[in-house]
Design a protein around this motif. Structure first.
Motif, PDB file in Angstrom:
ATOM      1  N   ASP A 292       0.808  -1.228   0.000  1.00 49.98           N
ATOM      2  CA  ASP A 292       0.000   0.000   0.000  1.00 49.98           C
ATOM      3  C   ASP A 292       0.833   1.266   0.000  1.00 49.98           C
ATOM      4  N   VAL A 293       2.139   1.102  -0.014  1.00 47.80           N
ATOM      5  CA  VAL A 293       3.017   2.266  -0.109  1.00 47.80           C
ATOM      6  C   VAL A 293       3.892   2.085  -1.338  1.00 47.80           C
ATOM      7  N   SER A 294       3.778   3.010  -2.264  1.00 45.54           N
ATOM      8  CA  SER A 294       4.599   2.936  -3.461  1.00 45.54           C
ATOM      9  C   SER A 294       5.543   4.126  -3.448  1.00 45.54           C
ATOM     10  N   LEU A 295       6.801   3.833  -3.200  1.00 44.95           N
ATOM     11  CA  LEU A 295       7.794   4.908  -3.122  1.00 44.95           C
ATOM     12  C   LEU A 295       8.340   5.173  -4.525  1.00 44.95           C
ATOM     13  N   SER A 296       8.297   6.420  -4.931  1.00 45.90           N
ATOM     14  CA  SER A 296       8.739   6.765  -6.280  1.00 45.90           C
ATOM     15  C   SER A 296      10.250   6.671  -6.392  1.00 45.90           C
ATOM     16  N   ALA A 297      10.703   6.162  -7.522  1.00 40.30           N
ATOM     17  CA  ALA A 297      12.138   5.982  -7.728  1.00 40.30           C
ATOM     18  C   ALA A 297      12.866   7.318  -7.813  1.00 40.30           C
ATOM     19  N   SER A 298      12.135   8.426  -7.894  1.00 40.96           N
ATOM     20  CA  SER A 298      12.816   9.725  -7.892  1.00 40.96           C
ATOM     21  C   SER A 298      13.005  10.252  -6.474  1.00 40.96           C
ATOM     22  N   GLY A 299      12.421   9.576  -5.497  1.00 42.34           N
ATOM     23  CA  GLY A 299      12.576  10.015  -4.112  1.00 42.34           C
ATOM     24  C   GLY A 299      13.730   9.302  -3.435  1.00 42.34           C
ATOM     25  N   PHE A 300      14.120   9.810  -2.253  1.00 38.14           N
ATOM     26  CA  PHE A 300      15.285   9.290  -1.557  1.00 38.14           C
ATOM     27  C   PHE A 300      15.170   7.788  -1.317  1.00 38.14           C
ATOM     28  N   TRP A 301      14.063   7.349  -0.735  1.00 34.75           N
ATOM     29  CA  TRP A 301      13.950   5.936  -0.369  1.00 34.75           C
ATOM     30  C   TRP A 301      13.508   5.070  -1.536  1.00 34.75           C
ATOM     31  N   GLY A 302      12.640   5.620  -2.394  1.00 38.43           N
ATOM     32  CA  GLY A 302      12.195   4.848  -3.553  1.00 38.43           C
ATOM     33  C   GLY A 302      13.367   4.507  -4.464  1.00 38.43           C
ATOM     34  N   GLN A 303      14.281   5.451  -4.580  1.00 34.44           N
ATOM     35  CA  GLN A 303      15.466   5.208  -5.412  1.00 34.44           C
ATOM     36  C   GLN A 303      16.289   4.063  -4.829  1.00 34.44           C
ATOM     37  N   ARG A 304      16.443   4.066  -3.514  1.00 30.47           N
ATOM     38  CA  ARG A 304      17.225   2.997  -2.867  1.00 30.47           C
ATOM     39  C   ARG A 304      16.499   1.640  -2.949  1.00 30.47           C
ATOM     40  N   GLN A 305      15.176   1.711  -2.862  1.00 34.93           N
ATOM     41  CA  GLN A 305      14.413   0.465  -2.979  1.00 34.93           C
ATOM     42  C   GLN A 305      14.561  -0.134  -4.382  1.00 34.93           C
ATOM     43  N   ALA A 306      14.588   0.748  -5.381  1.00 35.14           N
ATOM     44  CA  ALA A 306      14.728   0.264  -6.753  1.00 35.14           C
ATOM     45  C   ALA A 306      16.106  -0.358  -6.982  1.00 35.14           C
ATOM     46  N   VAL A 307      17.143   0.285  -6.458  1.00 34.04           N
ATOM     47  CA  VAL A 307      18.496  -0.270  -6.589  1.00 34.04           C
ATOM     48  C   VAL A 307      18.595  -1.597  -5.837  1.00 34.04           C
ATOM     49  N   ASN A 308      17.957  -1.643  -4.682  1.00 32.32           N
ATOM     50  CA  ASN A 308      17.954  -2.873  -3.886  1.00 32.32           C
ATOM     51  C   ASN A 308      17.398  -4.038  -4.706  1.00 32.32           C
ATOM     52  N   ALA A 309      16.250  -3.776  -5.335  1.00 34.65           N
ATOM     53  CA  ALA A 309      15.604  -4.830  -6.121  1.00 34.65           C
ATOM     54  C   ALA A 309      16.410  -5.156  -7.373  1.00 34.65           C
ATOM     55  N   ALA A 310      16.955  -4.134  -8.013  1.00 34.28           N
ATOM     56  CA  ALA A 310      17.617  -4.348  -9.302  1.00 34.28           C
ATOM     57  C   ALA A 310      19.025  -4.914  -9.147  1.00 34.28           C
ATOM     58  N   ALA A 311      19.695  -4.593  -8.034  1.00 36.85           N
ATOM     59  CA  ALA A 311      21.110  -4.966  -7.941  1.00 36.85           C
ATOM     60  C   ALA A 311      21.480  -5.755  -6.689  1.00 36.85           C
ATOM     61  N   THR A 312      20.968  -5.345  -5.531  1.00 37.28           N
ATOM     62  CA  THR A 312      21.490  -5.917  -4.285  1.00 37.28           C
ATOM     63  C   THR A 312      21.109  -7.383  -4.104  1.00 37.28           C
ATOM     64  N   PHE A 313      19.859  -7.719  -4.424  1.00 37.58           N
ATOM     65  CA  PHE A 313      19.443  -9.120  -4.241  1.00 37.58           C
ATOM     66  C   PHE A 313      20.386 -10.055  -4.995  1.00 37.58           C
ATOM     67  N   GLU A 314      20.584  -9.746  -6.272  1.00 32.77           N
ATOM     68  CA  GLU A 314      21.379 -10.667  -7.089  1.00 32.77           C
ATOM     69  C   GLU A 314      22.851 -10.629  -6.672  1.00 32.77           C
ATOM     70  N   HIS A 315      23.301  -9.445  -6.264  1.00 33.55           N
ATOM     71  CA  HIS A 315      24.673  -9.326  -5.759  1.00 33.55           C
ATOM     72  C   HIS A 315      24.892 -10.273  -4.569  1.00 33.55           C
ATOM     73  N   CYS A 316      23.956 -10.244  -3.631  1.00 33.90           N
ATOM     74  CA  CYS A 316      24.090 -11.097  -2.439  1.00 33.90           C
ATOM     75  C   CYS A 316      23.999 -12.572  -2.812  1.00 33.90           C
ATOM     76  N   ALA A 317      23.050 -12.888  -3.656  1.00 36.77           N
ATOM     77  CA  ALA A 317      22.879 -14.291  -4.047  1.00 36.77           C
ATOM     78  C   ALA A 317      24.129 -14.797  -4.757  1.00 36.77           C
ATOM     79  N   ALA A 318      24.701 -13.957  -5.617  1.00 39.14           N
ATOM     80  CA  ALA A 318      25.886 -14.377  -6.370  1.00 39.14           C
ATOM     81  C   ALA A 318      27.061 -14.642  -5.429  1.00 39.14           C
ATOM     82  N   TRP A 319      27.241 -13.768  -4.421  1.00 37.72           N
ATOM     83  CA  TRP A 319      28.331 -13.999  -3.477  1.00 37.72           C
ATOM     84  C   TRP A 319      28.116 -15.283  -2.684  1.00 37.72           C
ATOM     85  N   MET A 320      26.878 -15.514  -2.308  1.00 41.62           N
ATOM     86  CA  MET A 320      26.621 -16.721  -1.504  1.00 41.62           C
ATOM     87  C   MET A 320      26.776 -17.984  -2.335  1.00 41.62           C
ATOM     88  N   GLU A 321      26.459 -17.887  -3.620  1.00 42.13           N
ATOM     89  CA  GLU A 321      26.722 -19.045  -4.496  1.00 42.13           C
ATOM     90  C   GLU A 321      28.224 -19.251  -4.627  1.00 42.13           C
TER      91      GLU A 321
END
Lengths: 656, 656
Positions: B41-70
């Protein structure tokens, strides 16, 4: 300084062996313009500061340490090796052997200082238990290399085998220098040293020990028994270091082991403080004996930078608990100061070697500062409890002293023994050999370096030294015997002693500057030279780059750093709310080098959810008298909160 | 607050199961006057401080972490258990399983926030590898209890089995709350929770885990699946703690584990910071759900004292490296601040629970402070490197970033991965679920708690939030849909925002005090409420008991702590010689929440052998402009030396 002047002969030393002199000294560089004096030639009176501690050390500390090591099985470890028993459940850390060796070193110096048949028996008994555990090839260690234990040298980073054997060699040095080489411990030492040269020689195993110590030990043992191979092996260990050969693990980096940068390329001491300092002491010995002036210059420069940026007011070194290590430049928090007692001992070892090599009075000043404010701080008055870490601020009351082993290196109370118990025996060996550091001879000059009531026979002089120092600044030196012809009696005027005066019987009083005060004369028995050192309390300010004590000031008196203890505060005054009024100087107070100053406490404004906010003005208390007592006796009356650096009334704007 | 008000129903949540609602929230106390909002119910815009970080988290951090753990074999560990292979050489620490679980939790919230079929596939694949490693009785761990590994629960102090399973339960909570209980991960979680209750129930093994986490996890999982047994087991773990049952060892004292004092008797958080905070979060859940107001009061009091005396300006917690722990009161050194990223995450967990229970705005202020200045500081802009520790001062340049695993929790540069790699996945799960903490509903009141560009649907409102916060202080809320009848839109005015104003379309501008600004009205679509928060740079002074920053001041701007980086200093100016002139206030500067002030540097007087001496007056430099930048972006442009608290020109007397 020319490193390779020929050795100064001493007629004060006897000899039981063609090439070994009973010099009675811990350190004898191959080449030096000056040398220390024999432990036998300095008799410190039990009524003086250091003589009293030496007496307690002999009467209580040796047996205290031996009893703990028996109780914990650390000596039994040797017996079990000798009996060939499997030692799977061996008690103690891998370096517990070294505690017995440091105790033996202390006993050996004590016996050299003043023979005691009971102590001699105790010593001989312990030595023979050690000897029984030595392998036929000279290897000696109770934690490796035997049935049920890991293989020899299978953990060079943390196994401490060479470290342990190094401490055995230091004990052997004390024997060579006080009884000669026909001695059981010296024989054990020769076996150990030969084993190390065989195992780790230039054509053999290319290894170093994670904890330096064998370097300084091999160098001195080589000097003592006139065996250049041992010194060469020390030089090899120094040269091998700094190339990242030791396996690292989290918190134990190459820097921790000083294995990050070659010794001659480093710019400052870093990593584990005791390791760094032992290594430096050994590397100085190597530089002197191999005439390596480039290495020597590098080491002196590292030392100076370490003093200038990584040393506490007490002379203490090491500001990080997590690796018992040096911090970054100017990272000198009082509350988390580690200032391990052993690092104080090791700092004295380094400073003494640099003094012998350079003659610089500053290094003797550093020794005095460290002895009074680190080494003397550790033992309780009765010699049976010790500080391991020596912080300059204690925020919470220590837990009451107890009889058990202290797991932690901190806690605000002296503990009888530690799980890692390096400090008590290090204090013991230092106190026993202290006389050797209190004077030096250079040509026809006898230099008095440290002042304590007693008697010094060296350089053709016999001196009676009467003083209440450091409680009082008057040092009266009566010449009981003097060399024939002109000679110099040199007295050290500490760097803090601006306004010092010197008086010779029958001559006028002269002002002397900090540094050396030389009295050159044809001396006659009965001559008296009196040094007056001003010991009014003084304010000492920190360098503005030391964040941890900004806006704060310390009070010193003579060589002593003073402190404030909660024990002496008015009822209801918390130590962290005390502010010193520096518009008036502190004054001498009562006996025992105390001082008093004017202070206020600030009222706690409280209530903010976080301890940050707008600038406020809090009402301060009415002024009261704040008592300063010698830091080295803190927490002796009772557990206390304590500070060396006290914030001033001008130091922070929300205070008053 | 009455703890046992009945649960507030929400019609916003769908249900696939009779007694489980898709609430979309991480925390649902059994009784509360207010609740958070769904991540959906909360959609943070990617142009805002937290929405931008949430987008990077989804686009880069998940796979980064998974790749290191593999790459490191931490995920393969599950496969090896599933295949029944001996695992003698198992890679990773005992807690490496938890990293995968935290990543799964992050992915689960992300999927609940915004469905992505590729991510859903990746998630399902990982869950099935986890599930394959679960034992028939529900036990799940790859470091114990299988062939070649130590026995189950043979090292409760440091084995982390319950800790690991706790993180699995937290991931399962995210699934129950976003997709319901018919889910593979939820089934695995039920097996785990049942196993724990069987193994550690009241009549079974009387143990606790060295690292708290299972408490908060069991409580929430019990709430999520409506199983009071799990909450009761959490209560049992909380009650068992503090009785010294965990074996200790050097540096790992009972205090380290919070096993020194029963939770309800403690007065302050202590020991390992993340452990203390996770435990507190779980104990609050237990106190709420068991209506234990005495326990709740103890925990809130501990928290307040911790904020008041053991918390950094950034909201960071933990001032000791050696045990990753809290220090004594007011022991808050900037240079050695540990302020672990995970402690920041855990502090938000605690503060959120206390806010839900009490409604106190101060706790939401603390969340904002910690999010902007600890959590946002950790990840690099690209989401693939992280700070583990977050000191407020860096004395030496960090080593250049590298691609390898960083052994150390410090170093002045963000690292891609760590040997102990708890922080990256903790950031990932926090960013993915951040929306749930940004608003709350209480009766007919919708409270906006955190401001970031985006859209909020809750409490019958649909709000469009437009703001450049924290670069700008204007928050424009447009009502797109409103509940029928009178309702309250509540806006948080942060404690620093003196002089804030609020304006409603068609009404006059009103001044509002820090705290809650309530607009009560019958709202209509198109209504606009605008909050003006003054974000001029301000000086923030420390409590006079914090020795480490005495005579120094920080600059904040809005919710951001600012810092000075060497990158921005004039050539030749060393950061430890900079002194701030506080006779003039800092001013806003450029874009991006920067500030500028007037400063000087002092000349190095040098030459003293020790950094202590008489008071001196050094000539300062001519004034220059000192730039302050947001702390959360430090070391992003290049390795730098850095300070948050800057000594003032009045702070030490040798400075200028």
């Amino acid at each position: 300084m020319t490193l390779h002047e020929s050795r100064i002969d001493t007629d004060a030393a006897a000899s039981r062996h063609a090439h070994v002199n009973l010099l009675g000294t811990p350190v004898e560089p191959l080449a030096s313009e000056r040398r220390g004096v024999s432990v036998a030639d300095v008799s410190l009176s039990a009524s003086g500061f250091w003589g009293q501690r030496q007496a307690v050390n002999a009467a209580a500390t040796f047996e205290h340490c031996a009893a703990w090591m028996e109780k914990l099985g650390w000596i039994e470890n040797f017996d079990r090796i000798a009996r060939g028993e499997p030692t799977v459940d061996r008690p103690g850390w891998a370096f517990s052997d070294s505690e017995l060796y440091k105790l033996l070193e202390g006993m050996a110096w004590e016996l050299g200082r003043q023979y005691d048949p009971l102590l001699a028996d105790r010593f001989a008994g312990l030595v023979s238990r050690v000897g029984a555990a030595q392998d036929p090839d000279g290897y000696l260690d109770t934690a490796f290399g035997h049935d049920g234990l890991p293989d020899r040298y299978s953990d060079l980073s943390m196994g401490h085998e060479l470290y342990n054997m190094g401490h055995l060699l230091q004990a052997a040095v004390a024997r060579v220098r006080t009884v000669g080489i026909d001695d059981e411990l010296v024989s054990i030492g020769q076996g150990v040293a030969d084993h190390i040269c065989t195992e780790f020689g230039a054509d053999a195993r290319d290894g170093i020990c994670g904890h330096p110590e064998v370097e300084v030990a091999l160098a001195e043992f080589g000097r003592a028994v006139n065996e250049p191979r041992y010194v060469a092996q020390a030089a090899l260990f120094v040269a091998r270091r700094g190339h990242g050969s030791l396996p690292v693990r989290p918190l134990l980096s190459a820097e921790y082991f000083q294995d990050d940068v070659p010794v001659r390329d480093a710019t400052v001491l870093r990593g584990h403080a005791v390791r760094a300092l032992y290594l430096t002491a050994g590397a100085i010995d190597v530089a002197i004996d191999t005439n390596d002036s480039q290495l020597f210059a590098a080491l002196e420069s590292q030392w100076l930078r370490t003093l200038e940026r990584r040393t506490y007011l007490t002379g203490g070194m090491g500001s990080r608990h997590e690796d018992e290590g040096f911090g970054d430049d100017y990272e000198l928090p009082d509350d988390r100061a580690y200032c391990e007692t052993c690092a104080g001992v090791a700092s004295v070892m380094v400073a003494w070697r640099l003094y012998l090599a350079t003659g610089k009075v500053e290094y003797v000043d550093v020794i005095e500062r460290t002895l009074f404010n680190v080494v003397a701080t550790s033992p309780a008055a009765d010699g049976t409890a010790f500080f391991y870490a020596n912080p300059l601020q204690q925020r919470v009351l220590g837990e009451s002293a107890h009889d058990g082993v202290n797991m932690r290196a901190e806690g605000g109370v002296r503990a009888p023994w530690f799980d890692v118990s390096c400090c008590p025996t290090n204090v013991a060996r230092t106190l026993a050999s202290l006389g050797a550091y209190s004077a030096s001879v250079e040509g026809d000059t006898l230099a008095l370096l440290q002042y304590s009531e007693g008697r010094v026979s060296a350089g053709g002089f016999v001196l009676d030294v009467a003083t209440r120092y450091p409680d009082d600044g008057v040092v009266t030196v009566t010449i009981e015997a003097a060399p024939e012809g002109e000679a110099t009696l040199r007295l050290r005027v500490p760097s803090w002693a601006a306004g010092a005066r010197i008086a010779r019987s029958g001559a006028s009083v002269e002002a002397v500057e900090p540094g050396w005060a030389d009295v050159r004369s044809v001396f006659a028995p009965g001559d008296v030279v009196t040094l007056h050192l001003p010991i009014e309390p003084r304010l000492t300010w920190p360098d503005p780059r030391i964040d941890a004590v900004r806006g704060s000031v310390a009070v010193e008196r003579g060589p002593l750093v003073l402190c404030v203890e909660s024990t002496d505060l008015p009822a209801g005054a918390a130590i962290d709310t005390v502010r010193l009024d520096v518009s008036r100087l502190p004054e001498a107070h009562g006996d025992g080098a105390q001082a008093a100053a004017v202070a206020r406490t600030f009222a706690d404004s409280g209530s903010a959810i976080l301890p940050y906010g707008r600038r406020g003005a809090n009402g301060g208390s009415t002024p009261f008298q704040l008592l300063f007592v010698p830091y080295h006796r803190w927490a002796e009356r009772a557990p206390s909160t304590m500070r060396v650096f006290i914030p001033t009334t001008e130091g922070d704007r929300r205070a008053l």
